[in-house]
Design a protein around this motif. Structure first.
Motif, PDB file in Angstrom:
ATOM      1  N   TYR A 125     -20.595  -2.732  60.660  1.00  0.00           N
ATOM      2  CA  TYR A 125     -19.537  -3.578  60.783  1.00  0.00           C
ATOM      3  C   TYR A 125     -19.615  -4.442  62.147  1.00  0.00           C
ATOM      4  CZ  TYR A 125     -16.910  -1.693  57.252  1.00  0.00           C
ATOM      5  OH  TYR A 125     -16.565  -1.232  55.736  1.00  0.00           O
ATOM      6  N   GLU A 126     -19.523  -5.633  62.180  1.00  0.00           N
ATOM      7  CA  GLU A 126     -19.188  -6.303  63.400  1.00  0.00           C
ATOM      8  C   GLU A 126     -18.165  -7.242  63.259  1.00  0.00           C
ATOM      9  OE1 GLU A 126     -22.267  -9.497  64.284  1.00  0.00           O
ATOM     10  OE2 GLU A 126     -23.090  -8.784  62.126  1.00  0.00           O
ATOM     11  N   TRP A 127     -17.388  -7.676  64.348  1.00  0.00           N
ATOM     12  CA  TRP A 127     -16.497  -8.849  64.594  1.00  0.00           C
ATOM     13  C   TRP A 127     -16.983 -10.047  65.112  1.00  0.00           C
ATOM     14  CZ3 TRP A 127     -11.620  -9.453  62.704  1.00  0.00           C
ATOM     15  CH2 TRP A 127     -10.939 -10.186  63.068  1.00  0.00           C
ATOM     16  N   ARG A 128     -17.135 -11.017  64.411  1.00  0.00           N
ATOM     17  CA  ARG A 128     -17.487 -12.181  65.026  1.00  0.00           C
ATOM     18  C   ARG A 128     -16.712 -13.426  64.555  1.00  0.00           C
ATOM     19  NH1 ARG A 128     -22.816 -13.840  62.002  1.00  0.00           N
ATOM     20  NH2 ARG A 128     -23.258 -11.945  62.086  1.00  0.00           N
ATOM     21  N   ASN A 129     -16.444 -14.233  65.479  1.00  0.00           N
ATOM     22  CA  ASN A 129     -15.547 -15.529  65.263  1.00  0.00           C
ATOM     23  C   ASN A 129     -14.354 -15.312  64.283  1.00  0.00           C
ATOM     24  OD1 ASN A 129     -17.705 -16.918  66.214  1.00  0.00           O
ATOM     25  ND2 ASN A 129     -18.838 -17.204  64.478  1.00  0.00           N
ATOM     26  N   GLY A 130     -13.768 -13.944  64.795  1.00  0.00           N
ATOM     27  CA  GLY A 130     -12.643 -13.772  64.278  1.00  0.00           C
ATOM     28  C   GLY A 130     -12.484 -13.297  62.778  1.00  0.00           C
ATOM     29  N   ARG A 131     -13.583 -13.093  62.280  1.00  0.00           N
ATOM     30  CA  ARG A 131     -13.765 -12.508  61.126  1.00  0.00           C
ATOM     31  C   ARG A 131     -14.540 -10.961  60.931  1.00  0.00           C
ATOM     32  NH1 ARG A 131     -14.431 -17.893  59.502  1.00  0.00           N
ATOM     33  NH2 ARG A 131     -12.428 -18.472  58.577  1.00  0.00           N
ATOM     34  N   LEU A 132     -14.315  -9.973  60.161  1.00  0.00           N
ATOM     35  CA  LEU A 132     -14.732  -8.943  59.917  1.00  0.00           C
ATOM     36  C   LEU A 132     -16.073  -9.054  59.112  1.00  0.00           C
ATOM     37  CD1 LEU A 132     -14.998  -5.799  60.826  1.00  0.00           C
ATOM     38  CD2 LEU A 132     -13.382  -5.522  58.861  1.00  0.00           C
ATOM     39  N   LEU A 133     -17.258  -8.627  59.399  1.00  0.00           N
ATOM     40  CA  LEU A 133     -18.472  -8.509  58.858  1.00  0.00           C
ATOM     41  C   LEU A 133     -19.278  -7.006  58.330  1.00  0.00           C
ATOM     42  CD1 LEU A 133     -20.212 -11.586  60.237  1.00  0.00           C
ATOM     43  CD2 LEU A 133     -18.685 -11.588  58.310  1.00  0.00           C
ATOM     44  N   TYR A 134     -19.732  -7.188  57.445  1.00  0.00           N
ATOM     45  CA  TYR A 134     -20.449  -5.764  57.200  1.00  0.00           C
ATOM     46  C   TYR A 134     -21.817  -6.124  56.724  1.00  0.00           C
ATOM     47  CZ  TYR A 134     -21.561  -1.264  55.368  1.00  0.00           C
ATOM     48  OH  TYR A 134     -22.289   0.171  54.813  1.00  0.00           O
ATOM     49  N   HIS A 135     -22.803  -5.796  57.574  1.00  0.00           N
ATOM     50  CA  HIS A 135     -24.222  -6.155  57.487  1.00  0.00           C
ATOM     51  C   HIS A 135     -24.124  -7.799  57.062  1.00  0.00           C
ATOM     52  CE1 HIS A 135     -25.823  -2.268  57.803  1.00  0.00           C
ATOM     53  NE2 HIS A 135     -24.893  -1.842  56.903  1.00  0.00           N
ATOM     54  N   GLY A 136     -23.366  -8.323  57.902  1.00  0.00           N
ATOM     55  CA  GLY A 136     -23.798  -9.912  57.703  1.00  0.00           C
ATOM     56  C   GLY A 136     -22.705 -10.520  56.761  1.00  0.00           C
ATOM     57  N   ARG A 137     -22.136  -9.696  55.951  1.00  0.00           N
ATOM     58  CA  ARG A 137     -21.179 -10.169  54.777  1.00  0.00           C
ATOM     59  C   ARG A 137     -19.991 -10.213  55.226  1.00  0.00           C
ATOM     60  NH1 ARG A 137     -22.880  -5.711  50.457  1.00  0.00           N
ATOM     61  NH2 ARG A 137     -23.146  -4.520  52.316  1.00  0.00           N
ATOM     62  N   LEU A 138     -19.117 -11.160  54.656  1.00  0.00           N
ATOM     63  CA  LEU A 138     -17.514 -11.125  54.654  1.00  0.00           C
ATOM     64  C   LEU A 138     -17.011  -9.984  54.170  1.00  0.00           C
ATOM     65  CD1 LEU A 138     -15.190 -12.866  55.622  1.00  0.00           C
ATOM     66  CD2 LEU A 138     -14.981 -14.134  53.706  1.00  0.00           C
ATOM     67  N   VAL A 139     -16.045  -9.180  55.108  1.00  0.00           N
ATOM     68  CA  VAL A 139     -15.374  -8.088  54.625  1.00  0.00           C
ATOM     69  C   VAL A 139     -13.715  -8.658  54.032  1.00  0.00           C
ATOM     70  CG1 VAL A 139     -14.233  -5.869  55.027  1.00  0.00           C
ATOM     71  CG2 VAL A 139     -16.525  -6.626  55.995  1.00  0.00           C
ATOM     72  N   ILE A 140     -13.525  -8.332  52.746  1.00  0.00           N
ATOM     73  CA  ILE A 140     -12.126  -8.564  52.313  1.00  0.00           C
ATOM     74  C   ILE A 140     -11.635  -7.344  51.910  1.00  0.00           C
ATOM     75  CG2 ILE A 140     -12.639 -10.901  51.477  1.00  0.00           C
ATOM     76  CD1 ILE A 140     -12.863  -9.903  48.663  1.00  0.00           C
ATOM     77  N   SER A 141     -10.323  -7.278  51.963  1.00  0.00           N
ATOM     78  CA  SER A 141      -9.924  -5.765  51.687  1.00  0.00           C
ATOM     79  C   SER A 141      -9.741  -5.815  49.984  1.00  0.00           C
ATOM     80  CB  SER A 141      -8.169  -6.201  51.729  1.00  0.00           C
ATOM     81  OG  SER A 141      -7.471  -5.189  51.111  1.00  0.00           O
ATOM     82  N   LYS A 142      -9.945  -4.400  49.731  1.00  0.00           N
ATOM     83  CA  LYS A 142     -10.376  -3.977  48.505  1.00  0.00           C
ATOM     84  C   LYS A 142      -8.998  -4.108  47.545  1.00  0.00           C
ATOM     85  CE  LYS A 142      -8.595   1.021  49.070  1.00  0.00           C
ATOM     86  NZ  LYS A 142      -9.271   2.392  48.941  1.00  0.00           N
ATOM     87  N   HIS A 143      -7.834  -4.668  48.267  1.00  0.00           N
ATOM     88  CA  HIS A 143      -6.806  -4.909  47.265  1.00  0.00           C
ATOM     89  C   HIS A 143      -6.509  -6.516  47.092  1.00  0.00           C
ATOM     90  CE1 HIS A 143      -5.729  -0.637  47.600  1.00  0.00           C
ATOM     91  NE2 HIS A 143      -5.859  -0.793  48.753  1.00  0.00           N
ATOM     92  N   SER A 144      -7.539  -7.386  47.694  1.00  0.00           N
ATOM     93  CA  SER A 144      -7.453  -8.692  47.766  1.00  0.00           C
ATOM     94  C   SER A 144      -7.289  -9.228  46.480  1.00  0.00           C
ATOM     95  CB  SER A 144      -8.789  -9.351  48.282  1.00  0.00           C
ATOM     96  OG  SER A 144      -8.705 -10.651  48.304  1.00  0.00           O
ATOM     97  N   LYS A 145      -6.412 -10.123  46.523  1.00  0.00           N
ATOM     98  CA  LYS A 145      -5.902 -11.031  45.220  1.00  0.00           C
ATOM     99  C   LYS A 145      -6.963 -12.013  44.797  1.00  0.00           C
ATOM    100  CE  LYS A 145      -3.092 -14.816  47.377  1.00  0.00           C
ATOM    101  NZ  LYS A 145      -1.923 -15.078  47.680  1.00  0.00           N
ATOM    102  N   TRP A 146      -8.029 -12.210  45.938  1.00  0.00           N
ATOM    103  CA  TRP A 146      -8.974 -13.104  45.476  1.00  0.00           C
ATOM    104  C   TRP A 146     -10.341 -12.374  44.565  1.00  0.00           C
ATOM    105  CZ3 TRP A 146      -7.755 -17.891  46.011  1.00  0.00           C
ATOM    106  CH2 TRP A 146      -6.633 -18.268  47.006  1.00  0.00           C
ATOM    107  N   ILE A 147     -10.226 -11.107  44.688  1.00  0.00           N
ATOM    108  CA  ILE A 147     -11.319 -10.518  44.099  1.00  0.00           C
ATOM    109  C   ILE A 147     -11.552 -10.785  42.581  1.00  0.00           C
ATOM    110  CG2 ILE A 147     -12.085  -8.214  43.137  1.00  0.00           C
ATOM    111  CD1 ILE A 147     -11.282  -6.847  45.849  1.00  0.00           C
TER     112      ILE A 147
END
Length: 126
Positions: free
Chosen positions: A59-81
């Motif tokens: 994980y990394e915190w970059r530009n106000g966003r959480l990334l996991y191995h360079g990919r955008l992390v979203i909540s597992k409960h996200s309505k966007w899934i």
């Protein structure tokens, strides 16, 4: 293999990433970020990263966003899934191409806890 020998594959992978960016950019970024802020597990990871503790590898915190191995992390409960699943599986770009290809496309740009199972269930239904 020289970089120029792989142009077709590179162009295809960029096409799928571009599609993901279109879906994400049309989504309500504030809503996605708010979902991350409301997820206790993700908030713990963010706080650890901000305080300089890299307890969870990848994980990394970059530009106000959480990334996991360079990919955008979203909540597992996200309505966007469901929207992401539809775009990467049901659309012309997704082509109903089965679990593995759908998973590879989504996991190239996004990450959420349990995404493999979520994608597998979705593909079984459609």
């Amino acid at each position: 293999m020289a970089e120029s020998d792989n142009r077709v594959v590179d162009a295809l992978s960029r096409k799928f990433q571009f599609a993901a960016v279109l879906v994400v950019s049309t989504a309500d970024w504030e809503g996605i970020e708010e979902e991350v802020q409301q997820d206790p597990k993700l908030q713990g990871i963010i706080q650890d990263l901000i305080q300089g503790r890299e307890i969870v590898v990848g994980y990394e915190w970059r530009n106000g966003r959480l990334l996991y191995h360079g990919r955008l992390v979203i909540s597992k409960h996200s309505k966007w899934i469901p929207k992401f699943l539809q775009q990467f599986h049901d659309s012309k770009i997704g082509g109903h191409s089965g679990f593995f290809r759908t998973y590879k496309r989504i996991s190239g740009v996004l990450f959420w806890d349990g995404m493999k199972g979520t994608i597998m269930e979705y593909v079984k239904q459609y």
